[in-house]
Structures are given as structure tokens and as C-alpha cells.
Write a protein that holds these residues in place. Structure first.
Motif, PDB file in Angstrom:
ATOM      1  N   ILE A 117     -12.031   5.917 -15.207  1.00 27.21           N
ATOM      2  CA  ILE A 117     -10.831   6.502 -14.582  1.00 27.21           C
ATOM      3  C   ILE A 117     -10.815   6.100 -13.108  1.00 27.21           C
ATOM      4  CG2 ILE A 117      -9.765   8.696 -13.838  1.00 27.21           C
ATOM      5  CD1 ILE A 117      -9.503   8.450 -16.813  1.00 27.21           C
ATOM      6  N   ASP A 118      -9.633   5.716 -12.595  1.00 30.66           N
ATOM      7  CA  ASP A 118      -9.529   5.511 -11.142  1.00 30.66           C
ATOM      8  C   ASP A 118      -8.142   5.940 -10.659  1.00 30.66           C
ATOM      9  OD1 ASP A 118     -10.552   5.005  -8.652  1.00 30.66           O
ATOM     10  OD2 ASP A 118     -10.480   2.834  -8.803  1.00 30.66           O
ATOM     11  N   ASP A 119      -8.050   6.173  -9.344  1.00 31.03           N
ATOM     12  CA  ASP A 119      -6.787   6.645  -8.785  1.00 31.03           C
ATOM     13  C   ASP A 119      -5.731   5.543  -8.756  1.00 31.03           C
ATOM     14  OD1 ASP A 119      -8.214   5.257  -6.778  1.00 31.03           O
ATOM     15  OD2 ASP A 119      -7.489   6.533  -5.153  1.00 31.03           O
ATOM     16  N   PHE A 120      -6.122   4.338  -8.308  1.00 32.89           N
ATOM     17  CA  PHE A 120      -5.174   3.224  -8.184  1.00 32.89           C
ATOM     18  C   PHE A 120      -5.716   2.004  -8.910  1.00 32.89           C
ATOM     19  CE2 PHE A 120      -3.275   5.481  -4.621  1.00 32.89           C
ATOM     20  CZ  PHE A 120      -1.967   4.997  -4.603  1.00 32.89           C
ATOM     21  N   LEU A 121      -4.806   1.198  -9.419  1.00 39.66           N
ATOM     22  CA  LEU A 121      -5.169  -0.151  -9.873  1.00 39.66           C
ATOM     23  C   LEU A 121      -4.359  -1.134  -9.036  1.00 39.66           C
ATOM     24  CD1 LEU A 121      -6.491  -2.190 -11.799  1.00 39.66           C
ATOM     25  CD2 LEU A 121      -4.609  -1.776 -13.407  1.00 39.66           C
ATOM     26  N   ALA A 122      -5.080  -1.980  -8.301  1.00 34.55           N
ATOM     27  CA  ALA A 122      -4.414  -2.996  -7.486  1.00 34.55           C
ATOM     28  C   ALA A 122      -4.828  -4.373  -8.023  1.00 34.55           C
ATOM     29  CB  ALA A 122      -4.781  -2.801  -6.019  1.00 34.55           C
ATOM     30  N   HIS A 123      -5.957  -4.886  -7.545  1.00 36.26           N
ATOM     31  CA  HIS A 123      -6.417  -6.199  -8.008  1.00 36.26           C
ATOM     32  C   HIS A 123      -7.498  -6.088  -9.081  1.00 36.26           C
ATOM     33  CE1 HIS A 123      -4.099  -8.244  -4.899  1.00 36.26           C
ATOM     34  NE2 HIS A 123      -4.380  -7.181  -4.164  1.00 36.26           N
ATOM     35  N   GLY A 124      -7.863  -4.868  -9.432  1.00 37.01           N
ATOM     36  CA  GLY A 124      -8.804  -4.668 -10.543  1.00 37.01           C
ATOM     37  C   GLY A 124     -10.268  -4.720 -10.157  1.00 37.01           C
ATOM     38  N   GLU A 125     -10.538  -4.849  -8.868  1.00 37.75           N
ATOM     39  CA  GLU A 125     -11.933  -4.993  -8.427  1.00 37.75           C
ATOM     40  C   GLU A 125     -12.780  -3.778  -8.815  1.00 37.75           C
ATOM     41  OE1 GLU A 125     -13.819  -7.253  -6.212  1.00 37.75           O
ATOM     42  OE2 GLU A 125     -12.433  -8.605  -7.212  1.00 37.75           O
ATOM     43  N   ALA A 126     -12.276  -2.587  -8.525  1.00 39.24           N
ATOM     44  CA  ALA A 126     -13.054  -1.367  -8.803  1.00 39.24           C
ATOM     45  C   ALA A 126     -13.259  -1.202 -10.305  1.00 39.24           C
ATOM     46  CB  ALA A 126     -12.338  -0.148  -8.221  1.00 39.24           C
ATOM     47  N   ALA A 127     -12.184  -1.386 -11.084  1.00 39.70           N
ATOM     48  CA  ALA A 127     -12.287  -1.212 -12.543  1.00 39.70           C
ATOM     49  C   ALA A 127     -13.249  -2.235 -13.147  1.00 39.70           C
ATOM     50  CB  ALA A 127     -10.895  -1.336 -13.172  1.00 39.70           C
ATOM     51  N   GLU A 140      -0.708   2.688 -11.146  1.00 41.90           N
ATOM     52  CA  GLU A 140      -0.878   1.226 -11.252  1.00 41.90           C
ATOM     53  C   GLU A 140       0.180   0.542 -10.402  1.00 41.90           C
ATOM     54  OE1 GLU A 140      -0.865  -0.506 -15.277  1.00 41.90           O
ATOM     55  OE2 GLU A 140       0.543  -1.991 -14.498  1.00 41.90           O
ATOM     56  N   LYS A 141      -0.265  -0.397  -9.558  1.00 45.99           N
ATOM     57  CA  LYS A 141       0.703  -1.243  -8.844  1.00 45.99           C
ATOM     58  C   LYS A 141       0.821  -2.524  -9.676  1.00 45.99           C
ATOM     59  CE  LYS A 141      -1.582  -0.869  -5.028  1.00 45.99           C
ATOM     60  NZ  LYS A 141      -2.021  -1.183  -3.656  1.00 45.99           N
ATOM     61  N   SER A 142       1.856  -2.533 -10.503  1.00 43.70           N
ATOM     62  CA  SER A 142       1.988  -3.586 -11.514  1.00 43.70           C
ATOM     63  C   SER A 142       2.290  -4.953 -10.905  1.00 43.70           C
ATOM     64  CB  SER A 142       3.085  -3.208 -12.507  1.00 43.70           C
ATOM     65  OG  SER A 142       2.855  -1.914 -13.010  1.00 43.70           O
ATOM     66  N   VAL A 157       0.825  -1.225   0.000  1.00 40.85           N
ATOM     67  CA  VAL A 157       0.000   0.000   0.000  1.00 40.85           C
ATOM     68  C   VAL A 157       0.855   1.269   0.000  1.00 40.85           C
ATOM     69  CG1 VAL A 157      -1.806   1.288   1.227  1.00 40.85           C
ATOM     70  CG2 VAL A 157      -1.876  -1.193   1.204  1.00 40.85           C
ATOM     71  N   LEU A 158       0.497   2.173  -0.928  1.00 43.43           N
ATOM     72  CA  LEU A 158       1.154   3.471  -1.054  1.00 43.43           C
ATOM     73  C   LEU A 158       0.153   4.555  -0.649  1.00 43.43           C
ATOM     74  CD1 LEU A 158       3.540   5.180  -2.209  1.00 43.43           C
ATOM     75  CD2 LEU A 158       2.369   5.063  -4.426  1.00 43.43           C
ATOM     76  N   LYS A 159       0.600   5.437   0.244  1.00 48.17           N
ATOM     77  CA  LYS A 159      -0.279   6.523   0.688  1.00 48.17           C
ATOM     78  C   LYS A 159       0.041   7.785  -0.107  1.00 48.17           C
ATOM     79  CE  LYS A 159      -1.699   8.754   4.994  1.00 48.17           C
ATOM     80  NZ  LYS A 159      -1.686   8.648   6.457  1.00 48.17           N
ATOM     81  N   LEU A 219      -3.524  13.475  -3.768  1.00 48.78           N
ATOM     82  CA  LEU A 219      -4.577  12.791  -4.527  1.00 48.78           C
ATOM     83  C   LEU A 219      -5.737  12.282  -3.669  1.00 48.78           C
ATOM     84  CD1 LEU A 219      -5.556  11.571  -7.235  1.00 48.78           C
ATOM     85  CD2 LEU A 219      -3.981   9.671  -6.903  1.00 48.78           C
ATOM     86  N   ASN A 220      -5.430  11.703  -2.508  1.00 51.93           N
ATOM     87  CA  ASN A 220      -6.479  11.023  -1.740  1.00 51.93           C
ATOM     88  C   ASN A 220      -7.062  11.820  -0.580  1.00 51.93           C
ATOM     89  OD1 ASN A 220      -5.145   7.638  -2.113  1.00 51.93           O
ATOM     90  ND2 ASN A 220      -6.534   8.795  -3.394  1.00 51.93           N
ATOM     91  N   HIS A 221      -6.517  12.986  -0.300  1.00 48.72           N
ATOM     92  CA  HIS A 221      -7.068  13.776   0.815  1.00 48.72           C
ATOM     93  C   HIS A 221      -6.887  15.247   0.441  1.00 48.72           C
ATOM     94  CE1 HIS A 221      -8.555  14.720   4.670  1.00 48.72           C
ATOM     95  NE2 HIS A 221      -7.460  14.608   5.395  1.00 48.72           N
TER      96      HIS A 221
HETATM   97  P1  5GP Z   1      -8.546  -2.615  -6.815  1.00 54.98           P
HETATM   98  O1  5GP Z   1     -10.023  -2.448  -6.902  1.00 54.98           O
HETATM   99  O2  5GP Z   1      -7.843  -2.498  -8.141  1.00 54.98           O
HETATM  100  O3  5GP Z   1      -8.141  -3.847  -6.074  1.00 54.98           O
HETATM  101  O4  5GP Z   1      -8.020  -1.433  -5.925  1.00 54.98           O
HETATM  102  C1  5GP Z   1      -8.193  -0.125  -6.362  1.00 54.98           C
HETATM  103  C2  5GP Z   1      -8.922   0.701  -5.357  1.00 54.98           C
HETATM  104  O5  5GP Z   1      -8.427   0.468  -4.041  1.00 54.98           O
HETATM  105  C3  5GP Z   1      -8.678   2.153  -5.693  1.00 54.98           C
HETATM  106  O6  5GP Z   1      -9.920   2.734  -6.021  1.00 54.98           O
HETATM  107  C4  5GP Z   1      -8.078   2.745  -4.449  1.00 54.98           C
HETATM  108  O7  5GP Z   1      -9.024   3.573  -3.826  1.00 54.98           O
HETATM  109  C5  5GP Z   1      -7.776   1.600  -3.516  1.00 54.98           C
HETATM  110  N1  5GP Z   1      -6.336   1.284  -3.430  1.00 54.98           N
HETATM  111  C6  5GP Z   1      -5.748   0.135  -3.829  1.00 54.98           C
HETATM  112  N2  5GP Z   1      -4.437   0.136  -3.553  1.00 54.98           N
HETATM  113  C7  5GP Z   1      -4.173   1.323  -2.984  1.00 54.98           C
HETATM  114  C8  5GP Z   1      -2.957   1.930  -2.486  1.00 54.98           C
HETATM  115  O8  5GP Z   1      -1.847   1.377  -2.501  1.00 54.98           O
HETATM  116  N3  5GP Z   1      -3.094   3.175  -1.960  1.00 54.98           N
HETATM  117  C9  5GP Z   1      -4.285   3.839  -1.928  1.00 54.98           C
HETATM  118  N4  5GP Z   1      -4.275   5.065  -1.409  1.00 54.98           N
HETATM  119  N5  5GP Z   1      -5.438   3.294  -2.383  1.00 54.98           N
HETATM  120  C10 5GP Z   1      -5.378   2.057  -2.911  1.00 54.98           C
END
Ligand code: 5GP
Length: 196
Positions: free
Chosen positions: A123-133, A155-157, A19-21, A26-28
């Protein structure tokens, strides 16, 4: 995107190797100049896609989303994470699991704002596991509209989302790609830059 990489290196805080803050820009607290540059970049990348609507999820997607929508001269629509009292019927709903917060959210969008004729840029701020997208893409598809592309600020590749979205055939454009957060350092995919 160089300006964004520099800002991540200067202001980003590595909370863990997952996790990156980025609450400083961007987030606050939000950096408007940086958001404008992000919006211009996404608008340029997706210029040929005939976008009719930008779609994001509250709240952190709204700042980059509105700047992108402004550049493309189309509306911004954001999915709500909590059911609004005034949003009770005629809604699309999907369940999105957050690995960061370890909760499932029911995201909702009013049916009246998505038409089968829409070409939607997600559009989204982060891509982690792709759930939101994926949740947003499923809503676009429920409406019979087209997912024209997915624009990600960070993107967290090293997590699974990018691969899953590529495999599903979506066009994904990320402005910075983080290769690793190990050892309290941000390493980018492109340049291997590091944050001590
Ligand atoms: P995903 O749905 O791709 O697993 O995660 C993306 C969502 O989780 C983003 O909308 C974001 O709000 C949050 N998120 C995932 N990883 C991080 C992270 O490292 N830092 C922050 N600040 N938010 C994250």
C-alpha cells in the motif's frame, strides 16, 4: 472512490503540474474517517488474495496501511527510510529514488517479519514513477514471498509508474486516478472532474 475524489477536489493543492499536496487529510494532518473508508475499500478489492501481511513505507503509507491491515486482520509492516539503531543486521535493503524530493533513500525491513509463505499487499499514498512500489516489491521478492497486489491511494496516471507496474505483471488498484495537474487543476481519469 467518490469520497476520496471529493476530498482531493476540496482539500488538494496543486503545487505544480507534477505534484499534488494533500497535507490536510493524508500527508500531515490525517482524516481518520477517510482512512477507514480507504482501508475498507482496499480490503474489499483484495479480499480474494489471501493476504497475510500489508507492507508500506514510512511515513505517509502508514495511515492507509494500518486501516487496510485492520480490515484484513493481518499485521502492517512498514519499510524504514532511515536505518534504525536497533535495525542493524538481518535486514533487506533496497534503494528508492524520490523524484519529488530528488534524493535516494535506502529502505530497510527486518528479515524476521517477511517469510516465503507470505502473500503481501503493498500500500502507498501516491504512485508517480513507481520507485517506492518497485522497491517494496523487490524486498518482498528478496524474501521469497508473493506480491499479491499493490494498492495506491492517489495514482498520477500521467507519470510512468502505473504502466511500469502493469508491464511487470503486478495487480495495481488505485482509489483515484489523476489524469492531469495542468493549469493548477486536478483532472481525474474517470470523470474528468476539475478543481478550479
Ligand atoms: P514514486 O516512487 O511512485 O515515484 O513516488 C511515490 C512516492 O513519492 C510516494 O510514496 C509519495 O510519498 C511521493 N510522491 C510522489 N508524487 C507525489 C505527489 O504529487 N504528492 C505527494 N504529496 N507525494 C508524492
Amino acid at each position: 472512490m467518490k469520497l476520496l475524489q471529493e476530498t482531493v477536489l476540496r482539500e488538494g493543492i496543486v503545487l505544480s503540474d507534477q505534484v499534488l499536496k494533500v497535507d490536510a487529510f493524508l500527508n500531515h494532518q490525517i482524516d481518520p474517517g477517510l482512512m477507514l473508508a480507504i482501508g475498507k475499500q482496499f480490503a474489499e478489492l483484495f479480499a480474494a488474495e489471501k493476504i497475510t501481511k500489508v507492507l508500506t513505507i514510512e511515513s505517509s503509507g502508514i495511515a492507509p496501511g494500518i486501516m487496510t491491515a485492520m480490515q484484513l486482520e493481518v499485521p502492517l509492516l512498514f519499510a524504514r527510510k532511515h536505518k534504525s539503531l536497533t535495525l542493524t543486521s538481518d535486514i533487506y535493503t533496497e534503494t528508492v529514488y524520490s523524484f519529488t524530493k530528488q534524493v535516494s533513500n535506502e529502505i530497510t525491513i527486518s528479515k524476521k517479519f517477511l517469510q516465503p509463505s507470505d502473500s503481501v499487499l503493498i500500500i502507498d499514498d501516491f504512485l508517480a514513477h513507481g520507485e517506492a512500489a518497485f522497491g517494496l516489491a523487490r524486498i518482498v521478492e528478496q524474501a521469497g514471498a508473493r506480491v499479491a497486489g499493490i494498492g495506491i491511494v492517489i495514482e498520477k496516471s500521467f507519470q510512468s509508474g502505473r504502466q511500469k507496474l502493469d508491464d511487470a505483471g503486478y495487480r495495481v488498484e488505485s482509489l483515484v486516478r489523476v489524469a492531469s495537474l495542468s493549469g493548477g487543476r486536478v483532472a481525474f481519469v474517470e470523470q474528468g472532474a476539475e478543481l478550479a
